[in-house]
Design an enzyme around this catalytic site. Structure first.
Site, short mmCIF file in Angstrom:
data_model
loop_
_atom_site.label_atom_id
_atom_site.label_comp_id
_atom_site.label_asym_id
_atom_site.label_seq_id
_atom_site.Cartn_x
_atom_site.Cartn_y
_atom_site.Cartn_z
N GLY A 31 49.49 -55.10 -20.34
CA GLY A 31 49.11 -56.50 -20.11
C GLY A 31 47.91 -56.89 -20.96
O GLY A 31 47.62 -56.24 -21.97
N LEU A 33 47.74 -59.45 -22.86
CA LEU A 33 48.44 -59.59 -24.14
C LEU A 33 47.58 -60.29 -25.19
O LEU A 33 46.85 -61.23 -24.89
CB LEU A 33 49.73 -60.39 -23.94
CG LEU A 33 50.77 -59.80 -22.98
CD1 LEU A 33 52.03 -60.67 -22.97
CD2 LEU A 33 51.13 -58.36 -23.32
N HIS A 37 50.27 -57.47 -29.41
CA HIS A 37 51.46 -57.33 -28.55
C HIS A 37 52.52 -58.36 -28.96
O HIS A 37 53.71 -58.06 -28.98
CB HIS A 37 51.10 -57.59 -27.09
CG HIS A 37 50.10 -56.64 -26.51
ND1 HIS A 37 48.87 -57.05 -26.08
CD2 HIS A 37 50.16 -55.30 -26.29
CE1 HIS A 37 48.20 -56.00 -25.62
NE2 HIS A 37 48.96 -54.94 -25.74
N LYS A 149 48.15 -49.31 -34.71
CA LYS A 149 46.76 -49.11 -34.31
C LYS A 149 46.63 -47.85 -33.46
O LYS A 149 45.68 -47.09 -33.57
CB LYS A 149 46.25 -50.31 -33.53
CG LYS A 149 44.89 -50.02 -32.98
CD LYS A 149 44.22 -51.20 -32.38
CE LYS A 149 43.08 -50.72 -31.53
NZ LYS A 149 43.56 -50.15 -30.27
N GLN A 153 49.48 -42.19 -30.60
CA GLN A 153 50.39 -42.46 -29.48
C GLN A 153 51.83 -42.60 -29.99
O GLN A 153 52.77 -42.05 -29.43
CB GLN A 153 49.95 -43.75 -28.77
CG GLN A 153 50.97 -44.32 -27.81
CD GLN A 153 50.42 -45.44 -26.96
OE1 GLN A 153 49.72 -45.20 -26.00
NE2 GLN A 153 50.74 -46.68 -27.29
N SER A 186 42.84 -55.06 -26.35
CA SER A 186 42.44 -55.71 -25.09
C SER A 186 40.98 -55.40 -24.77
O SER A 186 40.30 -56.16 -24.11
CB SER A 186 43.32 -55.22 -23.94
OG SER A 186 44.67 -55.39 -24.30
N ARG A 187 40.50 -54.26 -25.27
CA ARG A 187 39.12 -53.85 -24.99
C ARG A 187 38.09 -54.67 -25.77
O ARG A 187 36.90 -54.63 -25.44
CB ARG A 187 38.92 -52.37 -25.29
CG ARG A 187 39.67 -51.48 -24.31
CD ARG A 187 39.24 -50.03 -24.39
NE ARG A 187 39.75 -49.27 -23.27
CZ ARG A 187 40.92 -48.62 -23.27
NH1 ARG A 187 41.68 -48.64 -24.32
NH2 ARG A 187 41.31 -47.96 -22.19
O1 PAF Z 1 49.61 -48.65 -25.60
C1 PAF Z 1 49.59 -48.95 -24.38
O2 PAF Z 1 49.30 -50.09 -24.00
C2 PAF Z 1 49.90 -47.89 -23.35
O3 PAF Z 1 49.40 -46.64 -23.74
C3 PAF Z 1 51.40 -47.81 -22.98
C4 PAF Z 1 52.24 -47.38 -24.17
C5 PAF Z 1 51.88 -49.15 -22.47
C6 PAF Z 1 51.60 -46.77 -21.87
O4 PAF Z 1 50.90 -47.12 -20.71
#
Ligand code: PAF
Length: 283
Positions: A31, A33, A37, A149, A153, A186-187
């Site tokens: 969220g 956003l 996103h 970014k 991940q 978001s941070r």
């Molecule tokens: O990148 C993110 O916002 C989170 O790490 C994700 C992929 C939604 C998992 O909680």
């Protein structure tokens, strides 16, 4: 746009879309956003028949000392943005729907999860891969979209998909930046006006490293101190790490000649920002 909170309802709906022969594009988020996103959602809308956005602030990827409690949340704003963009479904589960009482199963990608971010945030990727694996089982996407970014991940999720024989394509979309180069996150909303100004040094340091690399300075022992110096020109900045690594293994490399991922994590007061740049091989 439909909002679904129940796991079983989301699974049945995904099954019905698949039966109708529709391709499901999926953008998992926590969220709050922003344009980053939205760029993933736009790509999904362009390339898939139905786009599902999940909004779930995943407690499993925050350590007790991190900002889970104060992570920005504004479902109404997110819903409006998603609707305007043409998202088909928001999957918005409660914590108990994802981690019911007695929950005890975790997904761990070994090796990659221990490097870079994993060193500073030891159980972070265990939480990420666990929730993304679960979301994949619930949303049943054909394609999932992630941002460059969070390069580590994205790489870990790709590894999980390959290792667990999941039939899902991953599309990695470019980092979206403010005019001064700060990567959207978001941070960023936690930054004081002063820290926000100084945070532009992150992209500046990465771009300087890129020009040095392109101009023939490809030794990590030269590049890392240069990046560090530029970051240190921001008085509030406190560097967590500056790393030059192989973009597939995330292991440190001595030269960027064959290409590299340059990744940094920097605290501005208590806000920790990450960013990276991919250097291409030079002939
Ligand atoms: O990148 C993110 O916002 C989170 O790490 C994700 C992929 C939604 C998992 O909680």
């Amino acid at each position: 746009m439909r909002i679904i909170s129940s796991v079983s309802e989301m699974q049945s709906y995904a099954d019905s879309l698949r039966k109708e022969g529709m391709t499901i594009g999926f953008v998992p988020t926590m969220g709050a956003l922003h344009e980053g996103h939205l760029s993933l959602l736009k790509k999904s809308i362009e390339t898939s028949d139905k786009t599902i956005l999940s909004i779930f602030v995943n407690p499993a990827q925050f350590s007790p000392s991190e900002d889970f409690g104060k992570y920005p949340k504004d479902f109404e704003r997110d819903e409006k943005m998603a609707e305007e963009l043409g998202v088909d479904i928001i999957f918005y589960p409660a914590k108990e729907a994802i981690y019911p009482n007695g929950y005890s199963t975790y997904t761990i990608v070994e090796g990659l999860s221990d490097r870079l971010e994993g060193k500073s945030r030891p159980s972070h990727f265990k939480g990420v891969t666990t929730v993304v694996n679960k979301l994949f089982n619930i949303v049943k996407p054909h394609i999932a979209f992630f941002g460059q970014k969070d390069a580590q991940q994205a790489l870990i999720i790709k590894r999980m998909i390959t290792d667990l024989n999941m039939d899902i394509d991953v599309v990695i979309c470019p980092t979206i930046r403010e005019d001064d180069g700060l990567a959207l996150s978001s941070r960023n909303s936690f930054l004081s006006p002063e820290a926000r100004k100084e945070a532009a040094f992150i992209h500046q340091a990465l771009k300087e490293a890129e020009s040095l690399h392109l101009n023939g300075d490809q030794n990590s022992e030269i590049l890392i101190p240069k990046i560090t110096d530029t970051l240190n020109s921001a008085p509030i900045a406190r560097i967590d790490y500056v790393a030059i690594v192989d973009s597939e293994t995330l292991l440190p490399i001595e030269s960027t000649k064959q290409g590299a991922l340059v990744a940094v994590a920097v605290f501005f007061d208590t806000t920790r920002l990450i960013d990276n740049i991919l250097l291409t091989a030079v002939k």
